[in-house]
Design a protein around this motif. Structure first.
Motif: not given
Ligand SMILES: [Zn+2]
Length: 384
Positions: A343-346, A304-310, A170-177, A337-341
């Motif tokens: 994996i889910p992104m948050v 429903k991805a684990g990283i999203v719930n976490l 999974a990838v966690l991106v710290s862009e402004p949210s 990153i998410a498209n190449s690998l």
């Protein structure tokens, strides 16, 4: 065994605030993108606190920075993603100089305060706290700080191509949210359009063919009839179209024989970008050439991805506000990153989305501290 409480207690406002002020003071405006100075400083910072960092330099002025906290390798790795470049400070005068990192009434000001040196500083702080703790995790934490995010995502592309992000789940991106949880982003299709004409003296326009007028009519047709009526995406709403640049003509009394315009079309997941290019070409009616400059794919994570719930849970715990997964119209390194690998992104960042690329950009220190805590909770729980 290190508890979550102990990790959270290690988060010090003063430490992360000073770190953000410092990284704002190291200018890394793109263009020209001299991210190398910031990358070198961060590499030293990690080494000073006992964390190994890999500095990857390119073309004398660009750099990526990778820190991999090696764990047992039993589980998938988590990527902390941030970019080191910022957009220019602009022409408007700022209340505080844009590279001062001034702390005033609980906010830190400067270019990148929101997008996204605040996210970068909070991720650095969280990674250092984890590295210095005795905690043992199942998967690696990969800190991936890139160059050229504000334009072509070249830094992220190089990290993926060279295998630095292998093993990530999974990838966690710290862009402004504004500490919201974004799990989808629009794709960006950039097109260059060229209209050709025939030059002549403007006193005899009948002998020429005006490329600027050709382009004007073409752009009007695109605006009126480009079919972007995809079913609105539940998190991203509708696609959009804008013209960013137009150039043509040499002087007032010569019919221009060339005109160029650049289009920025933002697409939602599920849309076929080739089809959109095809539509635009057809609207050129054979008189306007259309070239693809870049295509950044949209991202859509499984809710429903684990990283999203976490992530939702961690944000709720730290901010005491209920959260729903949302989408965002800007693109991030997550597109690569998410498209190449696969994996889910948050995306969760302390910066305010409305502050991005604005004069007097700032971030609240209290949010910065909350972001460090959120990243610590997500990392320890995901990498368990
Ligand atoms: Zn950004």
């Amino acid at each position: 065994m290190v508890t979550e409480e102990e990790l959270l207690a290690a988060v010090k406002e003063d430490s992360v605030a000073k770190l953000l002020q410092k990284v704002i003071q190291i200018e890394s405006t793109n263009p020209p993108g001299n991210e190398i100075n910031l990358a070198r400083w961060l590499a030293d910072y990690f080494v000073k606190v006992g964390v190994e960092a890999e500095l990857l330099e390119y073309e004398g002025k660009h750099a990526n920075l990778v820190v991999r906290l090696q764990e047992s390798g039993k589980g998938p790795a988590l990527i902390f993603s941030a970019h080191m470049d910022t957009v220019p400070a602009g022409e408007v005068p700022w209340v505080f100089p844009p590279f001062s990192g001034t702390l005033h009434e609980g906010k830190i000001y400067g270019r990148g305060a929101a997008d996204m040196k605040s996210g970068l500083a909070a991720m650095t702080e969280a990674a250092v706290i984890l590295a210095q703790s005795e905690i043992s995790l199942g998967g690696d934490l990969i800190v991936a700080f890139t160059y050229d995010e504000t334009h072509g995502l070249q830094g992220a592309k190089r990290l993926v191509e060279n295998g630095y992000l292998e093993g990530a789940g999974a990838v966690l991106v710290s862009e402004p949210s504004s500490l919201d949880v974004f799990i989808a982003e629009k794709g960006a299709l950039w097109l260059k359009c060229r209209a050709k004409g025939k030059t002549a003296h403007t006193s005899m326009p009948q002998l020429g063919q005006n490329a600027i007028l050709e382009m004007a009519h073409f752009l009007h047709r695109v605006e009126e009839s480009l079919d972007l009526s995809a079913v609105p995406h539940p998190l991203l709403s509708k696609p959009t179209f804008t013209v960013g640049t137009i150039r043509g003509g040499v002087t007032i009394n010569v019919i221009p024989d060339a005109c160029e315009a650049e289009l920025d079309i933002r697409l939602v997941p599920g849309m076929d970008h080739q089809k959109v290019v095809q539509w635009v070409r057809e609207l050129g009616e054979g008189r306007v050439e259309v070239e693809i400059l870049d295509w950044k794919k949209p991202v859509e994570s499984d809710p429903k991805a684990g990283i999203v719930n976490l992530s939702l849970q961690a944000v709720e715990e730290v901010t005491s506000l209920p959260r729903q997964p949302k989408g965002v119209s800007y693109y991030t390194d997550g597109s690569v990153i998410a498209n190449s690998l696969q994996i889910p992104m948050v995306i969760i960042g302390p910066g305010d989305t409305g502050m991005t690329h604005q004069p007097n950009e700032c971030v609240e220190v209290s949010r910065l501290v909350q972001a460090v805590k959120i990243y610590l909770l997500i990392a320890t729980r995901y990498l368990k």
